[in-house]
Structures are given as C-alpha cells and as structure tokens.
Design a protein around this motif. Structure first.
Motif, PDB file in Angstrom:
ATOM      1  N   VAL A 108      19.068  25.532  -9.146  1.00 27.89           N
ATOM      2  CA  VAL A 108      19.293  24.849  -7.870  1.00 27.89           C
ATOM      3  C   VAL A 108      19.906  23.483  -8.150  1.00 27.89           C
ATOM      4  O   VAL A 108      19.458  22.760  -9.038  1.00 27.89           O
ATOM      5  CB  VAL A 108      17.984  24.695  -7.078  1.00 27.89           C
ATOM      6  N   SER A 109      20.952  23.140  -7.355  1.00 27.20           N
ATOM      7  CA  SER A 109      21.569  21.828  -7.433  1.00 27.20           C
ATOM      8  C   SER A 109      21.542  21.207  -6.043  1.00 27.20           C
ATOM      9  O   SER A 109      21.983  21.820  -5.072  1.00 27.20           O
ATOM     10  CB  SER A 109      23.014  21.939  -7.936  1.00 27.20           C
ATOM     11  N   LEU A 110      20.986  19.959  -5.955  1.00 30.20           N
ATOM     12  CA  LEU A 110      20.907  19.242  -4.693  1.00 30.20           C
ATOM     13  C   LEU A 110      21.855  18.048  -4.730  1.00 30.20           C
ATOM     14  O   LEU A 110      21.934  17.345  -5.745  1.00 30.20           O
ATOM     15  CB  LEU A 110      19.486  18.755  -4.434  1.00 30.20           C
ATOM     16  N   LYS A 111      22.545  17.824  -3.614  1.00 35.46           N
ATOM     17  CA  LYS A 111      23.457  16.700  -3.513  1.00 35.46           C
ATOM     18  C   LYS A 111      23.200  15.980  -2.205  1.00 35.46           C
ATOM     19  O   LYS A 111      23.187  16.608  -1.135  1.00 35.46           O
ATOM     20  CB  LYS A 111      24.913  17.179  -3.575  1.00 35.46           C
ATOM     21  N   LEU A 112      23.028  14.658  -2.258  1.00 38.54           N
ATOM     22  CA  LEU A 112      22.721  13.863  -1.080  1.00 38.54           C
ATOM     23  C   LEU A 112      23.953  13.122  -0.583  1.00 38.54           C
ATOM     24  O   LEU A 112      24.797  12.709  -1.382  1.00 38.54           O
ATOM     25  CB  LEU A 112      21.618  12.855  -1.399  1.00 38.54           C
TER      26      LEU A 112
ATOM     27  N   ASP B 109      27.309   1.731   6.604  1.00 40.09           N
ATOM     28  CA  ASP B 109      27.604   2.745   7.627  1.00 40.09           C
ATOM     29  C   ASP B 109      26.280   3.309   8.128  1.00 40.09           C
ATOM     30  O   ASP B 109      25.597   4.051   7.426  1.00 40.09           O
ATOM     31  CB  ASP B 109      28.468   3.858   7.017  1.00 40.09           C
ATOM     32  N   LYS B 110      25.903   2.936   9.347  1.00 40.02           N
ATOM     33  CA  LYS B 110      24.665   3.431   9.937  1.00 40.02           C
ATOM     34  C   LYS B 110      24.928   4.528  10.965  1.00 40.02           C
ATOM     35  O   LYS B 110      23.985   4.956  11.637  1.00 40.02           O
ATOM     36  CB  LYS B 110      23.925   2.278  10.609  1.00 40.02           C
ATOM     37  N   LEU B 111      26.165   4.939  11.068  1.00 39.03           N
ATOM     38  CA  LEU B 111      26.525   5.871  12.130  1.00 39.03           C
ATOM     39  C   LEU B 111      26.770   7.284  11.619  1.00 39.03           C
ATOM     40  O   LEU B 111      26.386   8.246  12.271  1.00 39.03           O
ATOM     41  CB  LEU B 111      27.776   5.362  12.849  1.00 39.03           C
ATOM     42  N   THR B 112      27.409   7.409  10.463  1.00 34.25           N
ATOM     43  CA  THR B 112      27.672   8.740   9.914  1.00 34.25           C
ATOM     44  C   THR B 112      26.365   9.381   9.494  1.00 34.25           C
ATOM     45  O   THR B 112      25.546   8.761   8.800  1.00 34.25           O
ATOM     46  CB  THR B 112      28.620   8.639   8.703  1.00 34.25           C
ATOM     47  N   PRO B 113      26.104  10.609   9.896  1.00 36.02           N
ATOM     48  CA  PRO B 113      24.846  11.265   9.522  1.00 36.02           C
ATOM     49  C   PRO B 113      24.761  11.481   8.018  1.00 36.02           C
ATOM     50  O   PRO B 113      25.771  11.609   7.319  1.00 36.02           O
ATOM     51  CB  PRO B 113      24.904  12.592  10.276  1.00 36.02           C
ATOM     52  N   LEU B 114      23.547  11.527   7.523  1.00 38.77           N
ATOM     53  CA  LEU B 114      23.277  11.800   6.112  1.00 38.77           C
ATOM     54  C   LEU B 114      23.111  13.304   5.934  1.00 38.77           C
ATOM     55  O   LEU B 114      22.314  13.933   6.628  1.00 38.77           O
ATOM     56  CB  LEU B 114      22.012  11.071   5.670  1.00 38.77           C
ATOM     57  N   GLU B 115      23.866  13.864   5.005  1.00 39.15           N
ATOM     58  CA  GLU B 115      23.848  15.313   4.815  1.00 39.15           C
ATOM     59  C   GLU B 115      23.446  15.648   3.396  1.00 39.15           C
ATOM     60  O   GLU B 115      23.969  15.085   2.430  1.00 39.15           O
ATOM     61  CB  GLU B 115      25.231  15.909   5.116  1.00 39.15           C
ATOM     62  N   ALA B 116      22.496  16.560   3.273  1.00 38.97           N
ATOM     63  CA  ALA B 116      22.066  17.061   1.962  1.00 38.97           C
ATOM     64  C   ALA B 116      22.566  18.488   1.805  1.00 38.97           C
ATOM     65  O   ALA B 116      22.545  19.277   2.751  1.00 38.97           O
ATOM     66  CB  ALA B 116      20.553  17.013   1.841  1.00 38.97           C
ATOM     67  N   GLU B 117      23.012  18.813   0.587  1.00 36.85           N
ATOM     68  CA  GLU B 117      23.601  20.118   0.317  1.00 36.85           C
ATOM     69  C   GLU B 117      22.916  20.747  -0.879  1.00 36.85           C
ATOM     70  O   GLU B 117      22.658  20.072  -1.885  1.00 36.85           O
ATOM     71  CB  GLU B 117      25.101  19.960   0.059  1.00 36.85           C
ATOM     72  N   MET B 118      22.625  22.054  -0.781  1.00 33.69           N
ATOM     73  CA  MET B 118      21.988  22.774  -1.882  1.00 33.69           C
ATOM     74  C   MET B 118      22.904  23.904  -2.342  1.00 33.69           C
ATOM     75  O   MET B 118      23.410  24.676  -1.521  1.00 33.69           O
ATOM     76  CB  MET B 118      20.643  23.362  -1.436  1.00 33.69           C
ATOM     77  N   HIS B 119      23.125  23.961  -3.660  1.00 32.99           N
ATOM     78  CA  HIS B 119      23.813  25.082  -4.292  1.00 32.99           C
ATOM     79  C   HIS B 119      22.810  25.824  -5.155  1.00 32.99           C
ATOM     80  O   HIS B 119      21.894  25.217  -5.730  1.00 32.99           O
ATOM     81  CB  HIS B 119      24.965  24.590  -5.178  1.00 32.99           C
ATOM     82  N   TYR B 120      22.993  27.140  -5.277  1.00 36.66           N
ATOM     83  CA  TYR B 120      22.102  27.909  -6.146  1.00 36.66           C
ATOM     84  C   TYR B 120      22.905  29.027  -6.786  1.00 36.66           C
ATOM     85  O   TYR B 120      23.950  29.443  -6.285  1.00 36.66           O
ATOM     86  CB  TYR B 120      20.924  28.478  -5.357  1.00 36.66           C
TER      87      TYR B 120
END
Length: 905
Positions: free
Chosen positions: A345-349, A396-407
C-alpha cells in the motif's frame, strides 16, 4: 491414421495433391473431426468430415466452379455453434478466395454453407487463421479472422502489419464486423495465428491470443492478449509477450502457432502454448489466479472538515498542529487465490499540491508519501489508521486536501519468470497499482455547514457585431464575472474560441476583489479547438466582480477553410462549489459575430484593335454567309478581334467562391455568325472554366494570334494608355449582417438580378462559366477571348457603324452552414458586371472606291461638255465652211505605182 485423399482420384484436377490436414478441428466433445485439404481440385481446397465414433459417417465438400481454383479452402478450421440447432458447426478459411481478398466460409455440421465472410484487401490473406470465441458474453459464438499480410492504407511507410477482424454473431444468425485489431510493426504479420483463450480472467467474457511471429524490436515475435467485455474485445492488449523479453531461452518466430483453452497446471485457469517453428521450440505459459481487490479510504474528520483552530497534535519539537486520522481498508476475493495475501500500500497526501503539500504524516514529519504492507485474509476486510497533520497557517485554505491510496500485489520471491503470465488485478487486469481517493476541506467562512453556495453572473460585450472576412484587426471581448452569493472556489471563466481565431492576450479592466489576481491561458481541446481559461478567484468573494478584456487574432484563411458563417464565442463561469438550481443559467453567454464577405471587384477591359474599328470588306471572302463549306481559313471570315478583361479583387475579403460568366456575341438574333470564336478563352490559372461548345465549330485553319503580346492588363494599359477603360459596375453587396427576416427576399432579388445580367441582349451569345474558389483579395484574373469578325454579317446589316459588346458578370457566392453532407455554398450575395465594346465601321478604301467612279463619270461628262463647246465656237468662226485649194494631181487618175490599182501591174 486418417487419410481421406488416399484414393484413386489422382491428378491435380482431383485429389492428387490435396494436402489433407493443413487445417483441422475437433468438436468440443471430441466425436467429430474436420480436416482441411487445400490442394484438391487445382487447389480450390476441400473440407472432410469424419465421425470418430462411426467410420461410415463421413462427408466432404465437392469441386467448385473454375473461378475458385487456387483459393485454398481449408487453410484454417475452427468449430462453433452458428445454426442454432445445438450442433457444433465450423468456420473454414479460404485466404485466396473472393478474387484474392480472402474469405471465411461458415458451414453447418453437415457441410452445408450457412454464411460467407469476405475480406476487403487483395493479398492480405484474410482467412489464413480463424478461431471462435464469445467475446461479448451474449452466449453466441463469434468469429475472429486473421489477415497477416494486411497493410494499413493510411500508413506511409509500414506495410504487412497484419490485422484481426472480429465478427459478432447476431440473434438472426448472421455476422457483423464489430472491431479490427491492428499490428503495430511493419512486417510483423500480426494475426498469423489465433487462439481462443476461453475466459482468462473469469469475468464472463471470452478472451483472445494473437500471434505475430516477427513483432518486437528484434523482430523475433510476440503474442498479444486481448480481453473480452460487454462491447466485445478491447482495442488494446492487456498484455504483450515478446520473445526478446523471455529470460530462459533464445527464441525466434515466436507466435507462429498458438494453442490455448486448456488448464495444464490444475489451477482452474486456461493456459497458453506458443510455437516457434524456426527455433523448434514451444513455450508454455501458465495463467496465475486473478485477485479482485476492493479498497476504501476516508478521513475521520467531522463532516469532512478540518478546523485549523483545533490543534490536537504535537510535533517532535512541541509545535501544536491541527490533525486528523486517515483510515484505509482492503479486502480481496477470487477463484483459486490463496487464503492469505500481503498487499503493498502506498499513501499520498495533498496529491494536487505535489510541489508544496500542506498535509503530512504525523509519524513521518514533513513526508507526504508513506509505503507499507498489510496482510489480508480472503474475503475479510483489513483496515489501518494513520494520523496526518496540516501546517498551522497554510497559504491555500480553499483547495480541498486529497489523500490517495495505491495498492498492488507484490511480486513473488523468488521472482516469477516473465514467461509466466503475471497476476491480474481487477479492474484493470494489468497488475498496475490501483488508486482510491478521499477528500477533506479546511473550515472556511461559509457558515456552520461549511458549504458555500455562490451565484455567479457572466456578461459579455463587443464593440462590433460582425467580422469582415479578410480583416486582420483584433477581435476584443469585454467580459465580466460577478459573485452575488457566498464565496466561489476555484472560479474560472471558460471561453470556447471558434476555429480560425487565436487567443492573443488579456487585460484586467476592473477588479473589486483585492486578494484575487486573474490570469488567463489558452488550452487546446481534444477536438483541436482552442479554449481560454481564466482563473478569477479561489475564492471569488461574495459581492465582488472582475472585468477582463480578451484579445483574439483572426486567421482569415482558416475561417475560409472551415467555411464559417458566424464566429461563436461561448463564455461560461464555473466554480467547484455548486450553485442553487436555476441560478446557474446566467453563468453562460454566447456571443456570435457574423462573418461578412465584403469585397470590391474591379473589372477592366479592352477591345483590340482599340477605338473605332475600320475594316475593308474587299480584303476578305465575300458571299460566305450561309455557305460555311467555302471557308477554310480563319482570315477569310474577317479581321481578328480580341477582348481582354482584367478582374481584380481589391478586398478586404477573399471571396469564398466566385462564379465568372462571360457572355460572348457569337451570332445575331437571325442566327448569322458575328464574332467567330477561334479558341477557348484564355483564363489565368486561378479560375477553372467549363468547355465552350462554339469554339471554331467550322474547323477552320486558325492562324497565329495577331495580338500575342496582349498578355496582361498592365501591359495593355501601358500600350493604349487612357483608352484602357475602367468599366466596373458594382452592385450593392448583400452582407451577412443584413440577414433579417427580409433576407430571403433580398437573396431572391439577387438571383433575379443575376438572371437579368446574364441576358444576351440583341444577340445570340455563347455563355462561358468559370469558378474561382477562393478568389483571394489583392489577386487578379486575366481573361482573353480571341475571335474573327464575320464581315458578311456586317455587310448584310447594311450599316456604316456597328457596336458589338461582350459582357463579364462576377457572382460572389455566400457560405451556408455545415450540415450532415458537409459545408455547402449559399446564394448569390454580391454581383459585379462590366462590358467591352468593339466599334465596327466600313473601311476608308470603300469610300475611295465610290469616289473613283464619281471622278470617272464626272471626267467623261466634263470632256463631252468641253468638246461640244469647242465645236460650237469653231462652227461660229466658220472653221467648218473653208475649202481646200484645188490640187492638179487630185484630178489625175491613180497610176500603176499606187497601193491600190486596177489590178494590173
């Protein structure tokens, strides 16, 4: 041993060279054998059927017509159910059939023909290979046909890439072409072999293996795996096996033959065998079980919002930071898969901010990527949680924070050789990392629900409503975006630019949002149209407005090529947060600029000889009128007359299409010849003209042109000076901007005027029509017409002076909008006309001849009068009364010496 051709039917014309076994197939139950024999009947080919449980049950196809010689029926054979009777039928390749385009003949199990599938390219060897599979999962067998010598007609250098055509069986038991797979390398012979893999990944759809024995960088061969689906076979292979990538053997012509559909290792997945005749080797590939993985990932923050004021975590240096837990879960299933698996599993914030992320892992400070392994049990969900934090004051307080998971599944240890098919994840079945994403927002000033509902409004204005074709002046759009609702995030202004127009620059004319700096850039869409995207606020605060001036450059040539009648600018304002239903209607504005063709056509012309044209009838044949058989040479008809026109488009617009009509006075209304055409009108290369039927219709011998030096209008003008008359007559242009409800009436009026302009007047004229598409601005066309004046006709008219006029009419055609049949030309929108006149008079020698007779008669009469006067004077003076004196000799008779005597000497 089964040898159906070991009979007394010897000879090429029967079965002496039948080559039985070239193609063979067994039914699924194994009780019926079909054998192809390509050499029977002068290589027409033949198919034999033998029931293996009953030797008396045997059939064979017979000899066909002579046109089927050398067709090779039986080159390839495959069985399938095609008739709907539950019995397996067969498809047989005939690669030289159908006049060398190739053919596949579909038989029922008793060798009766059901259907013919024909190829389309000569020499492609369509039918060299054939196999049967259910690619779309509808329960009906489909047919795949290889054509290994197929050449893509669109390819410039490659050839014999090969192709595979897939024909889907319909409910009506016929076949329709559903797709074509193409080789990717010159002379790779893609499709030389085919094999139905069965359901390779157990998804309910049949899969296909295609051999290309000369594929790859080293041309040592390859095998391409295509997976079936609801719409049939995929267009691209899910896997490519290349001989050059095999680690255990050095092999060539890899993929010459294929066999598949059998489970060789007992793992309940079909395997694949690949033959390589040039290396005397067969490679066996075992299919690994397919693992289907489901994944989930989510932040544990309240309602997907993180509050920067709630700093519940500490860094190693004691700094308090806002944090939130990130949880991810995985579960797997599959037929024949192990009970336990490890998944990498690889997580990217904050993946959208790769250069400067705002979110990091708490255990790995300042790291936004984390790699780990999770052990899973089959069909049991396994979950893990990690803490993440945000920098205290992100810019930048407006752009949403997105987390992505690869497996992905880790490679086995020891490493599995490449010649074993790799494990496939679903979807897609490639073994690549899969991605799952989740998003969390930073709390903002949008109320308790943290949901901002904007209300954007767009306005567009221009200082003009038309574009004059040919003009290169910039097109300027004044646009504005205002927000009358809550904050609008990632606010953008999208301008879809019409073809033939290019974005140049932008200017900010007004900005009430102090923290927003607009910026615009041009992007190319998938349809090759340009789109301008302007970032106008992230966010664009409530009650703020931004006005922009967008500058575009037109390309007249591209607009003419696209045959555009309008230039539509579609302007739309968007944001990442949605508006209330109904308020988004004013986000979009379309501004159309009518394309106006505005040209000034200048027509100049001259008749040569110039000015009053005197002729001498005595120099030409007389009495020729109505007796054409007495005319043999053009000079007998009369003097040469040449008309030259110079047509110039002074712009500014190119005429998309112009029609040129030349009305030439060939005959009088009584049918007598007037200006006899010696040759086709000489028109410069910009125009394309229809042939003229009245050219030299008597077949006269035509002398060389008297005025060969009359080539161009400038040269003519230099020779005749001011006598080179400017005879332009321009009509009122019917521009696109006048297309009101009266437009149809105006166009109809133009058509009537064109009919009037094309009237021949007091002569019977020959009409010459030429087309110019397009008639470029600042270009000109020279038209030269050479003829002979028919003197007899002028003499018959009995007039001392005759004017003979030719006419040139230019019709500018408008453009109609494109429909299903493509762009077309519209009505006549502009007209111009000009004339050239030849003034014909009786020549001066005719007057001299008449005066000569007057002088002669007058001289005679004057002489007679003078003689009478002298006689009267002499009579009055007694001249005629005087006597001569007597001469003695007169009274004496003539002597014998005189000339006349009595006859005696």
């Amino acid at each position: 041993m089964y040898s159906p051709c070991m009979t007394t039917a010897w000879g090429y014309h029967r079965q002496g060279s039948c080559q039985a076994g070239f193609g063979t197939a067994l039914t699924t139950g194994g009780n019926r054998l079909y054998v192809g024999a390509v050499g029977s009947f002068y290589w027409q080919g033949q198919v034999f059927y033998q029931d293996l449980l009953n030797q008396r049950e045997a059939l064979a196809t017979g000899e066909g017509p002579q046109q089927d010689d050398m067709s090779y029926l039986g080159y390839s054979v495959a069985t399938g159910e095609f008739s709907g009777d539950g019995e397996e039928d067969l498809a047989v390749g005939m690669p030289r059939g159908n006049n060398l385009t190739g053919q596949v003949v579909v038989f029922d199990h008793r060798l009766n023909i059901l259907y013919n599938i024909t190829g389309h390219q000569i020499g492609s060897y369509f039918g060299y290979s054939v196999t049967v599979l259910d690619a779309n999962g509808d329960g009906l067998d489909d047919v795949a046909v290889g054509a290994p010598w197929y050449t893509d007609p669109a390819a410039s250098t490659d050839f014999e890439e090969g192709s595979v055509s897939v024909y889907t069986q319909t409910q009506q038991r016929n076949f329709q072409l559903s797709g074509r797979l193409m080789g990717d390398r010159s002379r790779s012979h893609f499709g030389l072999s085919l094999a139905s893999l069965g359901d390779l990944n157990r998804d309910g759809y049949g899969d296909l293996a295609v051999g290309a024995p000369y594929a790859g960088e080293t041309a040592r061969g390859g095998v391409y795996i295509f997976l079936g689906g609801p719409k049939g076979l995929a267009k691209t292979p899910s896997q490519v096996l290349l001989a050059e990538e095999l680690t255990q053997v050095n092999i060539g012509t890899f993929g010459w033959s294929l066999a598949a559909g059998e489970d060789l290792d007992g793992n309940e997945y079909p395997d694949l065998a690949v033959g390589a005749y040039d290396s005397n080797k067969v490679a066996v590939f075992r299919t690994r079980p397919v693992v289907q993985v489901k994944s989930e990932i989510s932040f544990n923050g309240r309602s997907g919002i993180i509050d920067l004021d709630q700093q519940g975590c500490s860094l190693q240096d004691g700094t308090n930071v806002p944090c939130v837990a990130l949880q991810y879960c995985l579960t797997y299933s599959g037929h024949g898969v192990p009970k336990f698996l490890e998944v990498e599993v690889s997580l990217k914030l904050d993946r959208q901010a790769e250069l400067s992320p705002r979110m990091f892992f708490l255990e790995k400070e300042k790291h936004s990527v984390s790699n780990s392994t999770i052990e899973l049990r089959k069909s049991v969900k396994g979950c893990k949680s990690v803490y993440t934090y945000i920098t205290s004051d992100p810019r930048d307080k407006l752009t949403p924070l997105e987390a992505e998971m690869h497996y992905r599944l880790p490679e086995g240890r020891p490493r599995v050789p490449r010649e074993v098919l790799r494990a496939m994840l679903a979807p897609p079945a490639t073994g690549e990392r899969e991605a799952t994403r989740t998003t969390i927002y930073i709390k903002n000033n949008c109320g308790e629900d943290n949901v901002c509902v904007p209300d954007l409004k767009t306005r567009v204005k221009t200082d003009f409503d038309e574009y004059v074709l040919g003009s290169r002046d910039n097109l300027v759009l004044m646009t504005g975006v205002s927000n009358e609702g809550e904050d609008s995030f990632q606010t953008k202004l999208h301008v879809r630019v019409p073809r033939g127009v290019t974005f140049s620059k932008f200017l900010v004319t007004s900005n009430t949002a102090d923290d927003v700096t607009p910026i615009c850039s041009a992007l190319t869409r998938e349809d090759d149209e340009e789109q301008v995207v302007c970032d106008v606020g992230n966010p664009l605060p409530s009650g703020k407005e931004i006005a922009l001036q967008l500058v575009f450059q037109p390309n007249p040539e591209a607009i003419i090529s696209a045959r555009l009648t309008v230039l539509p600018f579609n302007v739309t304002a968007t944001s990442t947060n949605e508006e209330l239903h109904g308020t988004e209607l004013d986000n979009h504005v379309m501004k159309e600029l009518q394309v106006t063709v505005r040209s000034d056509i200048d027509i100049k012309g001259i008749s040569w000889p110039d000015g009053a044209f005197d002729y001498n009838a005595s120099r030409f044949g007389m009495g020729l009128l109505g007796e054409g058989e007495r005319v043999t040479h053009d000079w007998q008809v009369g003097p040469e007359v040449t008309h030259v026109y110079d047509v110039t488009n002074q712009g500014p617009s190119d005429l998309p299409q112009a029609q040129i009509f030349l009305l030439w006075p060939t005959r009088t209304l009584g049918g007598d010849p007037l200006l006899y055409l010696l040759e086709e009108p000489d028109v410069s290369s910009e125009a394309v003209c229809h042939s003229v039927p009245d050219v030299n219709y008597l077949g006269l011998t035509v002398a060389e042109a008297t005025y060969d030096h009359l080539i161009t209008a400038p040269e003519l003008a230099a020779q005749v000076g001011s006598s080179f008359l400017h005879v332009t007559e321009e009509s009122a242009a019917l521009h696109a901007k006048h297309r009101t409800r009266h437009g149809h009436r105006l166009r109809r009026s133009q058509r009537r005027r064109l009919e009037d302009e094309l009237s021949c007047g007091p002569t019977n004229c020959t009409r010459v029509m030429c087309t110019v598409s397009p008639f470029r601005a600042k270009s000109n066309i020279i038209i030269r017409v050479r003829s002979r004046l028919w003197v007899d006709t002028i003499e018959k008219l009995g007039r001392s002076e005759v004017k003979i006029t030719s006419r040139l009419v230019i019709a500018g055609m408008g453009m109609a909008e494109e429909d299903e049949a493509g762009p077309s030309w519209g009505d006549v929108e502009q007209l111009w006309a000009g004339t050239v006149t030849t003034l014909v008079r009786t020549g001066p020698e005719e007057h001299v001849r008449s005066l000569k007779w007057v002088v002669i008669v007058g001289s005679i009469l004057a002489g007679l009068l003078l003689l009478a006067l002298l006689s009267a004077i002499l009579w009055a003076l007694g001249f005629f009364k005087r006597k001569r004196p007597q001469d003695k000799s007169d009274s004496e008779p003539l002597n014998g010496n005189g000339f006349y005597s009595n006859g005696k000497s």
